[in-house]
Write a protein that holds these residues in place. Sequence first.
Motif, PDB file in Angstrom:
ATOM      1  N   HIS A 194     -35.746 -11.992  49.289  1.00  0.00           N
ATOM      2  CA  HIS A 194     -35.193 -13.027  50.166  1.00  0.00           C
ATOM      3  C   HIS A 194     -34.182 -13.924  49.459  1.00  0.00           C
ATOM      4  O   HIS A 194     -33.758 -14.928  50.030  1.00  0.00           O
ATOM      5  N   SER A 195     -33.787 -13.568  48.244  1.00  0.00           N
ATOM      6  CA  SER A 195     -32.933 -14.454  47.446  1.00  0.00           C
ATOM      7  C   SER A 195     -31.599 -14.773  48.122  1.00  0.00           C
ATOM      8  O   SER A 195     -31.090 -15.881  47.975  1.00  0.00           O
ATOM      9  N   HIS A 196     -31.045 -13.831  48.857  1.00  0.00           N
ATOM     10  CA  HIS A 196     -29.746 -14.088  49.497  1.00  0.00           C
ATOM     11  C   HIS A 196     -29.858 -15.078  50.653  1.00  0.00           C
ATOM     12  O   HIS A 196     -28.846 -15.574  51.132  1.00  0.00           O
ATOM     13  N   ARG A 197     -31.069 -15.383  51.077  1.00  0.00           N
ATOM     14  CA  ARG A 197     -31.256 -16.305  52.204  1.00  0.00           C
ATOM     15  C   ARG A 197     -31.417 -17.759  51.769  1.00  0.00           C
ATOM     16  O   ARG A 197     -31.380 -18.652  52.603  1.00  0.00           O
TER      17      ARG A 197
ATOM     18  N   ASP B  48     -25.311   3.984  45.354  1.00  0.00           N
ATOM     19  CA  ASP B  48     -26.196   4.031  46.515  1.00  0.00           C
ATOM     20  C   ASP B  48     -25.459   4.454  47.774  1.00  0.00           C
ATOM     21  O   ASP B  48     -26.062   5.049  48.659  1.00  0.00           O
ATOM     22  N   THR B  49     -24.158   4.182  47.880  1.00  0.00           N
ATOM     23  CA  THR B  49     -23.420   4.633  49.063  1.00  0.00           C
ATOM     24  C   THR B  49     -23.359   6.155  49.112  1.00  0.00           C
ATOM     25  O   THR B  49     -23.302   6.732  50.193  1.00  0.00           O
ATOM     26  N   TYR B  50     -23.376   6.802  47.940  1.00  0.00           N
ATOM     27  CA  TYR B  50     -23.384   8.269  47.906  1.00  0.00           C
ATOM     28  C   TYR B  50     -24.761   8.835  48.195  1.00  0.00           C
ATOM     29  O   TYR B  50     -24.894   9.871  48.832  1.00  0.00           O
ATOM     30  N   VAL B  51     -25.789   8.139  47.731  1.00  0.00           N
ATOM     31  CA  VAL B  51     -27.157   8.643  47.839  1.00  0.00           C
ATOM     32  C   VAL B  51     -27.800   8.293  49.167  1.00  0.00           C
ATOM     33  O   VAL B  51     -28.526   9.099  49.737  1.00  0.00           O
ATOM     34  N   ASN B  52     -27.542   7.095  49.664  1.00  0.00           N
ATOM     35  CA  ASN B  52     -28.300   6.602  50.802  1.00  0.00           C
ATOM     36  C   ASN B  52     -27.454   5.757  51.760  1.00  0.00           C
ATOM     37  O   ASN B  52     -27.721   4.588  51.946  1.00  0.00           O
ATOM     38  N   PRO B  53     -26.412   6.337  52.366  1.00  0.00           N
ATOM     39  CA  PRO B  53     -25.660   5.516  53.313  1.00  0.00           C
ATOM     40  C   PRO B  53     -26.483   5.273  54.569  1.00  0.00           C
ATOM     41  O   PRO B  53     -27.336   6.084  54.872  1.00  0.00           O
ATOM     42  N   PRO B  54     -26.296   4.233  55.300  1.00  0.00           N
ATOM     43  CA  PRO B  54     -25.456   3.077  55.031  1.00  0.00           C
ATOM     44  C   PRO B  54     -26.187   2.094  54.117  1.00  0.00           C
ATOM     45  O   PRO B  54     -27.412   2.053  54.083  1.00  0.00           O
ATOM     46  N   VAL B  55     -25.440   1.315  53.400  1.00  0.00           N
ATOM     47  CA  VAL B  55     -26.001   0.319  52.492  1.00  0.00           C
ATOM     48  C   VAL B  55     -25.486  -1.064  52.889  1.00  0.00           C
ATOM     49  O   VAL B  55     -24.472  -1.175  53.563  1.00  0.00           O
ATOM     50  N   PRO B  56     -26.205  -2.091  52.440  1.00  0.00           N
ATOM     51  CA  PRO B  56     -25.715  -3.443  52.724  1.00  0.00           C
ATOM     52  C   PRO B  56     -24.372  -3.679  52.035  1.00  0.00           C
ATOM     53  O   PRO B  56     -24.036  -2.967  51.089  1.00  0.00           O
ATOM     54  N   PRO B  57     -23.636  -4.663  52.461  1.00  0.00           N
ATOM     55  CA  PRO B  57     -22.358  -4.958  51.809  1.00  0.00           C
ATOM     56  C   PRO B  57     -22.551  -5.300  50.324  1.00  0.00           C
ATOM     57  O   PRO B  57     -23.582  -5.842  49.926  1.00  0.00           O
TER      58      PRO B  57
ATOM     59  N   ARG C 222     -21.362  -7.632  48.583  1.00  0.00           N
ATOM     60  CA  ARG C 222     -21.602  -9.068  48.372  1.00  0.00           C
ATOM     61  C   ARG C 222     -23.080  -9.414  48.362  1.00  0.00           C
ATOM     62  O   ARG C 222     -23.512 -10.302  47.646  1.00  0.00           O
ATOM     63  N   GLU C 223     -23.862  -8.719  49.175  1.00  0.00           N
ATOM     64  CA  GLU C 223     -25.289  -9.025  49.256  1.00  0.00           C
ATOM     65  C   GLU C 223     -26.039  -8.656  47.987  1.00  0.00           C
ATOM     66  O   GLU C 223     -27.089  -9.209  47.711  1.00  0.00           O
ATOM     67  N   LEU C 224     -25.529  -7.719  47.229  1.00  0.00           N
ATOM     68  CA  LEU C 224     -26.174  -7.351  45.966  1.00  0.00           C
ATOM     69  C   LEU C 224     -25.838  -8.328  44.839  1.00  0.00           C
ATOM     70  O   LEU C 224     -26.570  -8.416  43.857  1.00  0.00           O
ATOM     71  N   LEU C 225     -24.732  -9.040  44.951  1.00  0.00           N
ATOM     72  CA  LEU C 225     -24.313  -9.957  43.891  1.00  0.00           C
ATOM     73  C   LEU C 225     -25.359 -11.043  43.629  1.00  0.00           C
ATOM     74  O   LEU C 225     -25.556 -11.444  42.490  1.00  0.00           O
ATOM     75  N   ILE C 226     -26.025 -11.497  44.651  1.00  0.00           N
ATOM     76  CA  ILE C 226     -26.998 -12.578  44.481  1.00  0.00           C
ATOM     77  C   ILE C 226     -28.242 -12.095  43.726  1.00  0.00           C
ATOM     78  O   ILE C 226     -28.570 -12.649  42.676  1.00  0.00           O
ATOM     79  N   PRO C 227     -28.949 -11.066  44.202  1.00  0.00           N
ATOM     80  CA  PRO C 227     -30.147 -10.667  43.451  1.00  0.00           C
ATOM     81  C   PRO C 227     -29.839 -10.156  42.041  1.00  0.00           C
ATOM     82  O   PRO C 227     -30.585 -10.442  41.106  1.00  0.00           O
TER      83      PRO C 227
ATOM     84  N   ILE D 146     -33.922  -4.015  38.385  1.00  0.00           N
ATOM     85  CA  ILE D 146     -34.679  -3.015  39.164  1.00  0.00           C
ATOM     86  C   ILE D 146     -35.346  -3.702  40.349  1.00  0.00           C
ATOM     87  O   ILE D 146     -35.284  -3.216  41.485  1.00  0.00           O
ATOM     88  N   ALA D 147     -35.980  -4.855  40.092  1.00  0.00           N
ATOM     89  CA  ALA D 147     -36.607  -5.611  41.185  1.00  0.00           C
ATOM     90  C   ALA D 147     -35.553  -6.045  42.199  1.00  0.00           C
ATOM     91  O   ALA D 147     -35.775  -5.970  43.415  1.00  0.00           O
ATOM     92  N   ALA D 148     -34.401  -6.483  41.712  1.00  0.00           N
ATOM     93  CA  ALA D 148     -33.324  -6.939  42.602  1.00  0.00           C
ATOM     94  C   ALA D 148     -32.791  -5.801  43.451  1.00  0.00           C
ATOM     95  O   ALA D 148     -32.581  -5.947  44.655  1.00  0.00           O
ATOM     96  N   VAL D 149     -32.554  -4.652  42.823  1.00  0.00           N
ATOM     97  CA  VAL D 149     -32.013  -3.495  43.539  1.00  0.00           C
ATOM     98  C   VAL D 149     -33.031  -2.965  44.544  1.00  0.00           C
ATOM     99  O   VAL D 149     -32.695  -2.628  45.671  1.00  0.00           O
ATOM    100  N   ARG D 150     -34.273  -2.915  44.123  1.00  0.00           N
ATOM    101  CA  ARG D 150     -35.337  -2.426  45.017  1.00  0.00           C
ATOM    102  C   ARG D 150     -35.430  -3.289  46.267  1.00  0.00           C
ATOM    103  O   ARG D 150     -35.493  -2.785  47.385  1.00  0.00           O
ATOM    104  N   ALA D 151     -35.392  -4.596  46.063  1.00  0.00           N
ATOM    105  CA  ALA D 151     -35.482  -5.510  47.205  1.00  0.00           C
ATOM    106  C   ALA D 151     -34.166  -5.571  47.973  1.00  0.00           C
ATOM    107  O   ALA D 151     -34.159  -5.536  49.199  1.00  0.00           O
ATOM    108  N   GLY D 152     -33.048  -5.645  47.244  1.00  0.00           N
ATOM    109  CA  GLY D 152     -31.748  -5.790  47.893  1.00  0.00           C
ATOM    110  C   GLY D 152     -31.335  -4.593  48.718  1.00  0.00           C
ATOM    111  O   GLY D 152     -30.669  -4.735  49.743  1.00  0.00           O
ATOM    112  N   LEU D 153     -31.710  -3.400  48.262  1.00  0.00           N
ATOM    113  CA  LEU D 153     -31.345  -2.188  48.997  1.00  0.00           C
ATOM    114  C   LEU D 153     -32.505  -1.605  49.794  1.00  0.00           C
ATOM    115  O   LEU D 153     -32.349  -0.598  50.476  1.00  0.00           O
ATOM    116  N   ASN D 154     -33.677  -2.228  49.647  1.00  0.00           N
ATOM    117  CA  ASN D 154     -34.877  -1.770  50.344  1.00  0.00           C
ATOM    118  C   ASN D 154     -35.148  -0.290  50.059  1.00  0.00           C
ATOM    119  O   ASN D 154     -35.249   0.526  50.987  1.00  0.00           O
TER     120      ASN D 154
END
Length: 187
Positions: free
Chosen positions: A27-30, A93-102, A104-109, A145-153
């Motif tokens: 929830h860090s981006h919120r 992640d865009t290659y492995v699992n599209p669609p992904v969040p923008p 910008r949303e990964l910059l925070i976590p 790893i925690a950030a990516v796991r949560a940020g990309l679900n």
Amino acid sequence: MAQRHSIRWLRQVLLDALTLNRNFYEHSHRYPAAKRYAQGIVALAAVSHGLGSGLILLLYQPSLLQLGLGVLINIASVVAGYYLWTYAIWKLDTYVNPPVPPYRELLIPVGFAYTPQILNLLTVIPLFGRPITLALAGWTLLGAIAAVRAGLNIDLFRATLLAGVGFTLVQVGVGLVQEGVQNWVVS
């Protein structure tokens, strides 16, 4: 009163980031001012790295210009590494699992994952510098790893793979910059 609340909130953010609190990363981006705090953490980590590198450069008796440029280059390498690492994670992640969040949303976590790097200045302690460097790098990787796991679900394996690939690239890049600056000062 508002300043006391901000300091308390910042202290909690740092504690949550350092303890790898999954709910925090999820929830860090919120959070209010999350982007500013994440960027501030990256900036503090970069300054800590730059100052540590500057102390090491002092051993070579550089000119004031060499010292100043060396510190600035090392600071810039950490900031650039943050953006490149986040971009590498997002792009893979865009290659492995599209669609992904923008992106910008990964910059925070990922920015919050840099929290252990604030202690980077401690790496100049004789005999303990290398172990501290490795511990901080590992801690940062776990945070990412925690950030990516949560940020990309995504699951833990894929988060580890995505964060690990980018982490390796950034560590090599920042290390090469630091070594290059030292070689420039020595010559």
